[in-house]
Design a protein around this motif. Structure first.
Motif, short mmCIF file in Angstrom:
data_model
loop_
_atom_site.label_atom_id
_atom_site.label_comp_id
_atom_site.label_asym_id
_atom_site.label_seq_id
_atom_site.Cartn_x
_atom_site.Cartn_y
_atom_site.Cartn_z
N GLU A 198 31.61 -13.81 45.31
CA GLU A 198 31.06 -13.50 43.93
C GLU A 198 31.93 -12.13 43.38
O GLU A 198 31.99 -11.30 44.18
CB GLU A 198 29.74 -13.26 43.76
N ALA A 199 32.25 -12.25 42.10
CA ALA A 199 33.06 -11.30 41.63
C ALA A 199 32.42 -10.05 41.49
O ALA A 199 32.99 -8.91 41.58
CB ALA A 199 33.38 -11.47 40.14
N THR A 200 31.05 -9.83 41.75
CA THR A 200 30.40 -8.80 41.67
C THR A 200 30.77 -7.82 42.92
O THR A 200 30.49 -6.57 43.07
CB THR A 200 28.86 -8.82 41.85
N TRP A 201 31.42 -8.31 43.89
CA TRP A 201 31.75 -7.68 45.19
C TRP A 201 33.22 -7.33 45.12
O TRP A 201 33.91 -6.71 45.98
CB TRP A 201 31.68 -8.65 46.40
N ALA A 202 33.95 -6.92 43.84
CA ALA A 202 35.39 -6.63 43.75
C ALA A 202 35.59 -5.15 44.25
O ALA A 202 36.53 -4.99 44.83
CB ALA A 202 35.49 -6.81 42.09
#
Length: 149
Positions: free
Chosen positions: A122-126
């Motif tokens: 998920e992009a929240t883990w960028a």
């Protein structure tokens, strides 16, 4: 993955081993105990991989428990695809409620094998993308050490 925005960590690693041997190193509990345990103690000195549970079939699960919190399971996942010796895909759930997918593609490369690992998150883990790539690189390196021992 879902339709949500995601990011991808990738790495390629060459082994002086057959594709079958590389593939098997990811599913054999004793092998995983050795290489993942070595990678874990390298990244978190003093931490020990206590238990590896693997049900190596599509729909089967895995669970890794380390000494940081033996009451809690470490990463868990579900095997989505097992195509020996070419491809292994599984979910990677480091904590409850998180979800990502790891795919390993293994091809023959001369007298060895080439592993291409893709981890979709998920992009929240960028903010953790570089750390994720470094962790997988450390694990891939330890697989190679295990296979050459």
């Amino acid at each position: 993955m879902t339709d949500h925005a995601h990011i991808t960590a990738r790495l390629t690693h060459r082994y002086d081993a057959t594709p079958g041997d590389v593939f098997d190193a990811w599913l054999d509990p004793e092998s995983v105990q050795r290489w993942m345990g070595a990678a874990l103690s390298e990244s978190a000195p003093g931490t020990e991989l206590l238990r590896v549970e693997i049900d190596a079939r599509v729909g089967g699960t895995f669970r890794f428990i380390d000494s940081r919190d033996p009451e809690q399971a470490g990463p868990t996942g579900l095997y989505l695809e097992i195509d020996r010796p070419r491809r292994l895909a599984f979910t990677w759930l480091p904590e409850e409620g998180e979800h990502s997918v790891v795919t390993t593609d293994i091809t023959a490369d001369g007298d060895g094998a080439l592993l291409t690992l893709t981890h979709e998150m998920e992009a929240t883990w960028a903010d953790y993308l570089n750390r994720t790539q470094e962790t997988w690189a450390r694990m891939a390196d330890q697989v190679g050490r295990h296979l050459s021992a």
